[in-house]
Design a protein around this motif. Structure first.
Motif, PDB file in Angstrom:
ATOM      1  N   THR A   1       0.819  -1.214   0.000  1.00 26.97           N
ATOM      2  CA  THR A   1       0.000   0.000   0.000  1.00 26.97           C
ATOM      3  C   THR A   1       0.851   1.261   0.000  1.00 26.97           C
ATOM      4  O   THR A   1       0.576   2.205  -0.753  1.00 26.97           O
ATOM      5  N   PHE A   2       1.874   1.285   0.829  1.00 29.62           N
ATOM      6  CA  PHE A   2       2.679   2.497   0.967  1.00 29.62           C
ATOM      7  C   PHE A   2       3.502   2.719  -0.302  1.00 29.62           C
ATOM      8  O   PHE A   2       4.263   1.855  -0.720  1.00 29.62           O
ATOM      9  N   GLY A   3       3.340   3.888  -0.897  1.00 33.64           N
ATOM     10  CA  GLY A   3       4.039   4.222  -2.132  1.00 33.64           C
ATOM     11  C   GLY A   3       3.137   4.334  -3.339  1.00 33.64           C
ATOM     12  O   GLY A   3       3.589   4.731  -4.415  1.00 33.64           O
ATOM     13  N   MET A   4       1.861   3.993  -3.175  1.00 31.48           N
ATOM     14  CA  MET A   4       0.929   4.150  -4.284  1.00 31.48           C
ATOM     15  C   MET A   4       0.593   5.624  -4.491  1.00 31.48           C
ATOM     16  O   MET A   4       0.869   6.472  -3.646  1.00 31.48           O
ATOM     17  N   LYS A   5      -0.031   5.936  -5.622  1.00 31.33           N
ATOM     18  CA  LYS A   5      -0.288   7.318  -6.007  1.00 31.33           C
ATOM     19  C   LYS A   5      -1.531   7.883  -5.333  1.00 31.33           C
ATOM     20  O   LYS A   5      -2.445   8.407  -5.972  1.00 31.33           O
ATOM     21  N   ILE A   6      -1.556   7.793  -4.032  1.00 33.51           N
ATOM     22  CA  ILE A   6      -2.603   8.380  -3.209  1.00 33.51           C
ATOM     23  C   ILE A   6      -1.961   8.912  -1.942  1.00 33.51           C
ATOM     24  O   ILE A   6      -0.862   8.494  -1.571  1.00 33.51           O
ATOM     25  N   PRO A   7      -2.605   9.870  -1.260  1.00 33.52           N
ATOM     26  CA  PRO A   7      -2.058  10.327   0.020  1.00 33.52           C
ATOM     27  C   PRO A   7      -1.999   9.179   1.013  1.00 33.52           C
ATOM     28  O   PRO A   7      -2.984   8.465   1.208  1.00 33.52           O
ATOM     29  N   SER A   8      -0.855   8.998   1.628  1.00 42.98           N
ATOM     30  CA  SER A   8      -0.710   7.868   2.550  1.00 42.98           C
ATOM     31  C   SER A   8       0.361   8.177   3.578  1.00 42.98           C
ATOM     32  O   SER A   8       1.411   8.707   3.251  1.00 42.98           O
ATOM     33  N   GLY A   9       0.056   7.845   4.815  1.00 46.90           N
ATOM     34  CA  GLY A   9       1.017   7.960   5.896  1.00 46.90           C
ATOM     35  C   GLY A   9       1.375   6.593   6.437  1.00 46.90           C
ATOM     36  O   GLY A   9       0.600   5.639   6.306  1.00 46.90           O
ATOM     37  N   LEU A  10       2.537   6.483   7.052  1.00 47.51           N
ATOM     38  CA  LEU A  10       3.031   5.205   7.544  1.00 47.51           C
ATOM     39  C   LEU A  10       2.974   5.097   9.059  1.00 47.51           C
ATOM     40  O   LEU A  10       3.136   4.010   9.611  1.00 47.51           O
ATOM     41  N   PHE A  11       2.717   6.206   9.755  1.00 50.51           N
ATOM     42  CA  PHE A  11       2.716   6.167  11.213  1.00 50.51           C
ATOM     43  C   PHE A  11       1.631   5.230  11.748  1.00 50.51           C
ATOM     44  O   PHE A  11       1.900   4.335  12.561  1.00 50.51           O
ATOM     45  N   ILE A  12       0.398   5.439  11.318  1.00 51.28           N
ATOM     46  CA  ILE A  12      -0.725   4.683  11.866  1.00 51.28           C
ATOM     47  C   ILE A  12      -0.650   3.200  11.533  1.00 51.28           C
ATOM     48  O   ILE A  12      -0.856   2.356  12.424  1.00 51.28           O
ATOM     49  N   PRO A  13      -0.366   2.780  10.272  1.00 48.62           N
ATOM     50  CA  PRO A  13      -0.228   1.337  10.029  1.00 48.62           C
ATOM     51  C   PRO A  13       0.876   0.693  10.853  1.00 48.62           C
ATOM     52  O   PRO A  13       0.714  -0.433  11.347  1.00 48.62           O
ATOM     53  N   SER A  14       1.995   1.392  11.036  1.00 48.46           N
ATOM     54  CA  SER A  14       3.073   0.840  11.849  1.00 48.46           C
ATOM     55  C   SER A  14       2.654   0.710  13.306  1.00 48.46           C
ATOM     56  O   SER A  14       2.938  -0.302  13.968  1.00 48.46           O
ATOM     57  N   MET A  15       1.964   1.732  13.806  1.00 51.12           N
ATOM     58  CA  MET A  15       1.474   1.658  15.180  1.00 51.12           C
ATOM     59  C   MET A  15       0.469   0.531  15.349  1.00 51.12           C
ATOM     60  O   MET A  15       0.442  -0.149  16.388  1.00 51.12           O
ATOM     61  N   ALA A  16      -0.373   0.309  14.334  1.00 53.66           N
ATOM     62  CA  ALA A  16      -1.369  -0.751  14.424  1.00 53.66           C
ATOM     63  C   ALA A  16      -0.713  -2.122  14.509  1.00 53.66           C
ATOM     64  O   ALA A  16      -1.126  -2.979  15.314  1.00 53.66           O
ATOM     65  N   VAL A  17       0.327  -2.354  13.695  1.00 49.54           N
ATOM     66  CA  VAL A  17       1.031  -3.635  13.741  1.00 49.54           C
ATOM     67  C   VAL A  17       1.623  -3.874  15.124  1.00 49.54           C
ATOM     68  O   VAL A  17       1.479  -4.951  15.714  1.00 49.54           O
ATOM     69  N   GLY A  18       2.300  -2.867  15.663  1.00 49.16           N
ATOM     70  CA  GLY A  18       2.892  -3.020  16.986  1.00 49.16           C
ATOM     71  C   GLY A  18       1.860  -3.150  18.093  1.00 49.16           C
ATOM     72  O   GLY A  18       2.049  -3.908  19.051  1.00 49.16           O
ATOM     73  N   ALA A  19       0.751  -2.394  17.965  1.00 51.16           N
ATOM     74  CA  ALA A  19      -0.279  -2.455  18.997  1.00 51.16           C
ATOM     75  C   ALA A  19      -0.949  -3.827  19.035  1.00 51.16           C
ATOM     76  O   ALA A  19      -1.274  -4.345  20.114  1.00 51.16           O
ATOM     77  N   ILE A  20      -1.162  -4.438  17.859  1.00 54.58           N
ATOM     78  CA  ILE A  20      -1.758  -5.784  17.836  1.00 54.58           C
ATOM     79  C   ILE A  20      -0.841  -6.789  18.515  1.00 54.58           C
ATOM     80  O   ILE A  20      -1.272  -7.588  19.361  1.00 54.58           O
ATOM     81  N   ALA A  21       0.447  -6.749  18.138  1.00 47.25           N
ATOM     82  CA  ALA A  21       1.403  -7.668  18.764  1.00 47.25           C
ATOM     83  C   ALA A  21       1.488  -7.432  20.268  1.00 47.25           C
ATOM     84  O   ALA A  21       1.562  -8.385  21.066  1.00 47.25           O
ATOM     85  N   GLY A  22       1.472  -6.166  20.681  1.00 49.60           N
ATOM     86  CA  GLY A  22       1.543  -5.859  22.107  1.00 49.60           C
ATOM     87  C   GLY A  22       0.317  -6.329  22.866  1.00 49.60           C
ATOM     88  O   GLY A  22       0.428  -6.847  23.988  1.00 49.60           O
ATOM     89  N   ARG A  23      -0.862  -6.167  22.280  1.00 45.90           N
ATOM     90  CA  ARG A  23      -2.077  -6.602  22.966  1.00 45.90           C
ATOM     91  C   ARG A  23      -2.115  -8.119  23.103  1.00 45.90           C
ATOM     92  O   ARG A  23      -2.519  -8.659  24.149  1.00 45.90           O
ATOM     93  N   LEU A  24      -1.702  -8.815  22.048  1.00 46.27           N
ATOM     94  CA  LEU A  24      -1.659 -10.277  22.133  1.00 46.27           C
ATOM     95  C   LEU A  24      -0.715 -10.735  23.234  1.00 46.27           C
ATOM     96  O   LEU A  24      -1.048 -11.620  24.038  1.00 46.27           O
ATOM     97  N   LEU A  25       0.465 -10.119  23.286  1.00 51.86           N
ATOM     98  CA  LEU A  25       1.422 -10.491  24.329  1.00 51.86           C
ATOM     99  C   LEU A  25       0.926 -10.083  25.704  1.00 51.86           C
ATOM    100  O   LEU A  25       1.118 -10.807  26.696  1.00 51.86           O
TER     101      LEU A  25
END
Length: 683
Positions: free
Chosen positions: A515-539
């Motif tokens: 998704t990141f890098g396609m020709k649309i406005p896109s930020g990477l902060f929130i998807p990265s936080m979501a990945v870490g938050a899911i792993a953290g909640r599971l742990l």
């Protein structure tokens, strides 16, 4: 005339007649829509300053009079023309000198009349007024984006018959038929199956809702990529790397223009609402900088000076981070440490003022209905324990592995996009990725919700009034403190949420890469936080249940008593989100302590089985600052102060005599103040 024209050509100035300068457009509408090729020769993010005269026989008077006329023309600003070519760097010294001359002229005239004094005061106050306007506009646009994205995200699932402008949550707020257990269900909110086939039960209703979800996602994504491609190619991506480039002194015409602001604001809402694995926080910095650049046109002080304009853009970047994360001080630090090239003290205070105004404006709009600046605002009251550093370290390791995986695979995919036919079809790429995302996301409630809502759910510290599946614990406790929940066994809802989150984690990891890098406005902060938050909640949930069922273990019985709140899963989610964030480090594989170090561009051939060489040419200063042995020390001291040098080479007829370091300068200053240089301690 030939000599003058040759000098103009050698300096790289643009050609053209004075009449053509007067007739040239300063707007950014010069665009070839079918080919999406844009003419950035005159864009509104570069103000009209002065421009050199090219060939024009109507002005070719010849002789001394002509030369004087040329020099006068070069020194005076002419409206409607620009100074720097696209992708050139600005002359910082010239811009600063121009601003000093302007300020000196205003100060001198202020003593002549009352009107001139008022003009001087208004000029000094204009900077703060500009910061106020930037904060107001940035906060308003951020609130509009948040409200619109929330509404359009819910539009994929249904509509509010009591008022189509209400999202799901606000629709049920106004309902009188909502129970506590099913607070998200109200007769005013109708799914698409209820509207189309008058029922929400059965397999066919599920298929209708599924189809409408994918259809709305594809529509939003198609509109986003089409608007970017046709009207504002610069509106794609995050925008932060380009903002850094502009603040370092480069000219990118149109990147901060009116069309870019309008299209980026609209398409950012569409891209987030489509359900793609991207965020709006990074693009909000670009939006705020566009606001700052456009508002600069209202003040000649900034419209006609590129260096002063970059001070404004630094403050605008701080305002963008402030509304993105609800952190005014964090915005100032981001602008100071990450993006700004020149950051004087007055810019520090003005940036903080702009960030405060932007945050206050966003809070006044209250887009999330909780009087907070961000959706995932949390407070944890239970302290963590020393033993929990072990799982925190594991989350840090996971964040590093995820970062390395994402960076390597995303770079490879972006390279493939540029070097193959894939890059020629950005609309098809966006639609394909959106379709895959929507098809895989709908069956899982955690992938179906927006990424910001998912993070808010994961950060949640379960209380007595929470009805989330993540808070579905069995009530086997007696607590003496009202409102506090001790550790307890997980219920059916928690176990169901765990495997759904595990599937969500896999989908987010894979789909974010494409998704990141396609020709649309896109930020990477929130998807990265979501990945870490899911792993953290599971742990975190795993640690919580481990502590509950094995309280007799030594690691738990010392600080975890019966009925106590020992583990906070939401805290683990927050730590995991932070671990998965803003860096990649370059390294050379195979380098050992016996490797040969080279500072040259090419290393000589080495015998076989020799360890790889360590090349340090990239960190070598190939253009050090030099002074001669006849340079007065007062000038050297001033150079160190103004340029922030660490060392300076001393030469004589081109030969190196020695090096003056900052320590030597400090010793000289101490000696001039009649102090003993050797008595001063230096690190």
């Amino acid at each position: 005339m030939a000599m003058w024209q040759g000098a103009m050509d050698n300096r790289g100035f643009q050609q053209g007649s004075f009449s053509s300068f007067q007739n040239s457009s300063s707007d950014e509408d010069l665009m070839d829509i079918p080919a999406t090729a844009m003419d950035f020769s005159m864009r509104d993010d570069v103000p009209p300053l002065d421009r050199e005269v090219g060939e024009d026989k109507s002005y070719n008077g010849g002789g001394i009079g002509y030369s004087n006329r040329i020099m006068d023309f070069l020194e005076e600003p002419i409206p409607g023309v620009g100074t720097y070519d696209d992708f050139n760097t600005i002359d910082w010294v010239r811009e600063k000198s121009r601003d000093r001359d302007r300020h000196r002229e205003i100060t001198n005239k202020s003593k002549e009349s009352t009107w001139a004094l008022i003009h001087s005061v208004s000029d000094a106050f204009s900077g703060w007024l500009l910061m106020l306007l930037i904060g107001l506009l940035s906060g308003s646009l951020a609130g509009l984006i948040d409200i619109s994205a929330h509404w359009m995200t819910d539009l994929k699932e249904g509509i509010c018959t009591g008022g189509f402008w209400f999202n799901h949550e606000h629709c049920c707020w106004n309902s009188d038929h909502v129970t506590f257990e099913e607070r998200d269900k109200c007769p005013e909110w109708n799914s698409w199956s209820q509207l189309i086939i008058s029922t929400d039960e059965g397999a066919f209703a599920y298929i209708v809702n599924y189809f409408m979800y994918v259809l709305w996602a594809l529509l939003f994504a198609f509109l986003a990529v089409s608007l970017v491609k046709v009207f504002a190619p610069y509106a794609c991506g995050s925008g932060i790397p380009e903002i850094k480039t502009i603040l370092s002194g480069f000219i990118i015409r149109g990147y901060l223009g009116k069309w870019t602001l309008v299209i980026k604001t609209i398409t950012l809402v569409l891209a987030v609402s489509s359900g793609l694995s991207l965020g709006k926080e990074g693009p909000l910095v670009h939006v705020a900088c566009c606001c700052g650049n456009i508002l600069c046109h209202c003040f000649n002080k900034y419209r006609k000076n590129e260096a002063k304009r970059r001070e404004v853009l630094s403050a605008a970047a701080a305002a963008g981070v402030s509304v993105a994360f609800g952190a005014p001080i964090g915005g100032v630090l981001f602008s100071l440490e990450e993006v700004s090239y020149y950051f004087p003290l007055k810019t520090l205070w003005r940036s903080f003022f702009a960030a405060l105004v932007a945050a206050f404006t966003l809070r006044s709009i209250n887009p999330f209905g909780n009087s907070r600046l961000v959706l995932f605002y949390v407070e944890f009251h239970t302290p963590w324990h020393l033993f929990e550093l072990v799982p925190f370290i594991l989350l840090g390791i996971f964040g590093g592995l995820w970062g390395a995986l994402f960076i390597r695979t995303n770079i490879a995919w972006c390279r493939k996009r540029k070097t193959t036919q894939l890059g020629k079809y950005p609309v098809i790429e966006v639609l394909v990725v959106t379709a895959i995302t929507a098809i895989l996301a709908f069956p899982n409630e955690y992938t179906r919700m927006s990424t910001s809502e998912l993070i808010s759910e994961l950060f949640n510290d379960c209380g007595l009034l929470d009805s989330s599946k993540l808070c579905d614990y069995e009530n086997r406790f007696n607590t003496s403190k009202a409102g506090e929940l001790p550790d307890r066994p997980a219920g059916v809802g928690v176990y169901s949420a765990m495997w759904q989150l595990a599937l969500t984690l896999i989908l987010k990891i894979v789909i974010t890469i494409f998704t990141f890098g396609m020709k649309i406005p896109s930020g990477l902060f929130i998807p990265s936080m979501a990945v870490g938050a899911i792993a953290g909640r599971l742990l975190g949930v795993g640690m919580e249940q481990l502590a509950y069922y094995h309280q007799e273990w030594t690691i738990f019985n010392s600080w975890c008593s019966q009925g106590a709140d020992c583990i906070t899963p939401g805290l683990y989610a927050m730590v995991g989100a932070a671990a998965c964030l803003e860096n990649a480090r370059k390294k050379q594989d195979g380098v050992v302590s016996t490797s040969i170090i080279y500072f040259t561009e090419h290393s000589p051939p080495l015998p076989p089985y020799t360890p790889p060489t360590l090349k340090l040419r990239n960190i070598l200063d190939l253009s050090p600052f030099t002074v001669t042995d006849l340079t007065p020390m007062e000038i050297v001291v001033d150079i160190f102060r103004k340029l922030g040098l660490r060392q300076c080479l001393v030469t004589h007829n081109g030969r190196l005599l020695g090096i003056i370091t900052k320590k030597d300068v400090l010793k000289h200053i101490a000696q001039m103040a009649n102090q003993d240089p050797d008595s001063i301690l230096f690190n």
